[in-house]
Structure formats: structure tokens, C-alpha cells
Design a protein around this motif. Structure first.
Motif, mmCIF file in Angstrom:
data_model
loop_
_atom_site.group_PDB
_atom_site.id
_atom_site.type_symbol
_atom_site.label_atom_id
_atom_site.label_comp_id
_atom_site.label_asym_id
_atom_site.label_seq_id
_atom_site.Cartn_x
_atom_site.Cartn_y
_atom_site.Cartn_z
ATOM 1 N N PRO A 14 0.818 -1.220 0.000
ATOM 2 C CA PRO A 14 0.000 0.000 0.000
ATOM 3 C C PRO A 14 0.853 1.272 0.000
ATOM 4 O O PRO A 14 1.989 1.270 0.475
ATOM 5 N N SER A 15 0.276 2.321 -0.551
ATOM 6 C CA SER A 15 0.951 3.622 -0.555
ATOM 7 C C SER A 15 -0.117 4.706 -0.577
ATOM 8 O O SER A 15 -1.270 4.437 -0.901
ATOM 9 N N GLN A 16 0.319 5.914 -0.221
ATOM 10 C CA GLN A 16 -0.595 7.063 -0.299
ATOM 11 C C GLN A 16 -0.380 7.728 -1.654
ATOM 12 O O GLN A 16 0.566 8.498 -1.845
ATOM 13 N N LYS A 17 -1.261 7.411 -2.579
ATOM 14 C CA LYS A 17 -1.129 7.856 -3.959
ATOM 15 C C LYS A 17 -1.657 9.271 -4.138
ATOM 16 O O LYS A 17 -2.767 9.578 -3.712
ATOM 17 N N LEU A 18 -0.879 10.123 -4.785
ATOM 18 C CA LEU A 18 -1.319 11.490 -5.066
ATOM 19 C C LEU A 18 -1.601 11.696 -6.544
ATOM 20 O O LEU A 18 -2.270 12.654 -6.926
ATOM 21 N N ILE A 27 3.606 9.182 -4.987
ATOM 22 C CA ILE A 27 3.162 8.738 -3.657
ATOM 23 C C ILE A 27 3.858 9.567 -2.583
ATOM 24 O O ILE A 27 4.915 10.144 -2.815
ATOM 25 N N LYS A 28 3.265 9.581 -1.408
ATOM 26 C CA LYS A 28 3.928 10.232 -0.270
ATOM 27 C C LYS A 28 5.088 9.363 0.196
ATOM 28 O O LYS A 28 4.941 8.129 0.294
#
Ligand code: 5GP
Length: 111
Positions: A14-18, A27-28
Motif C-alpha cells: 500500500p501507498s498514499q497515492k497522489l 506517492i507520499k
């Protein structure tokens, strides 16, 4: 060997996708060096900027455009750094090309 970023691109980690399109993901960073620390990553497997082929140069231009837009989106458009580390001694830890978009505080030397 499959890198961590390939697994993130594949959605296995998982990642924080921008941002995402067919060629690029942003991603962050999990361990931010500044209030804004975004990794802009081509989906194509390219170890680092030194191994970039001429055919891949348009991809770098697109990454720069994505960086400009993300900088605007997060409000750091007047002060930021866009950096890629090439090689262990330059600080590269993941051998899949990526650019760090860093800002949100006063940035000092490159270290
Ligand atoms: P490099 O040192 O290769 O230039 O940059 C790798 C970056 O990836 C580092 O800034 C590090 O914090 C980040 N990173 C390492 N593991 C993860 C992870 O699992 N998720 C995310 N989002 N970033 C990671």
C-alpha cells in the motif's frame, strides 16, 4: 530483482497515492524529509537516471510536468527541490528511478 517500487506500482504494497496515469505514479514518502515529500516514479523499470535511454527522455519531461502540478496542488510551487539520487554514495536506496519532490520548509545544503 523486483524492487519495492514495482510492488507499490503493482498494488502489492500500500501507498498514499497522489497521482497516477499509465506511465507515472506519485506517492507520499514513508519517511518524509520535509512537510512535503513526494516520490514521482515512472512505472517503467529503469534503475536510475544514469541508465536512462534516449527514448525515455519524454518520460522525464512528463515527470517534470507532474512535479509542477503536484507542487501547485500542495502549495509549494515557489520553493521546492526536485531531486533524483543516482548510486549508493548519492543516497539511492531503491534501484528504480524516482524523483523526490521536497518542500514546505526552508531547505539547506544537499548534504
Ligand atoms: P532513495 O534513497 O532511493 O533516493 O529514495 C527512496 C525513498 O523511498 C526514501 O526517501 C524512503 O523514505 C522511501 N521509501 C522507502 N520505503 C518506502 C515505502 O514502503 N513506502 C514509501 N511510500 N516510501 C518508501
Amino acid at each position: 530483482m523486483t524492487t519495492l517500487f514495482e510492488k507499490i506500482i503493482a498494488g502489492e504494497i500500500p501507498s498514499q497515492k497522489l497521482f497516477e496515469n499509465d506511465r507515472i505514479i506519485a506517492i507520499k514518502d514513508i519517511n518524509p524529509a520535509a512537510p512535503v515529500h513526494i516520490l514521482i516514479i515512472p512505472k517503467k523499470v529503469i534503475p536510475n537516471i544514469q541508465s536512462l535511454a534516449e527514448d525515455d527522455l519524454p518520460l522525464v519531461a512528463e515527470i517534470v510536468k507532474v512535479a509542477q502540478q503536484l507542487a501547485l496542488d500542495v502549495g509549494i510551487q515557489d520553493n521546492y527541490r526536485l531531486v533524483t539520487n543516482c548510486g549508493v554514495d548519492a543516497g539511492q536506496t531503491i534501484f528504480h528511478l524516482h524523483f523526490h519532490l521536497v518542500g514546505g520548509r526552508k531547505l539547506h545544503g544537499l548534504g
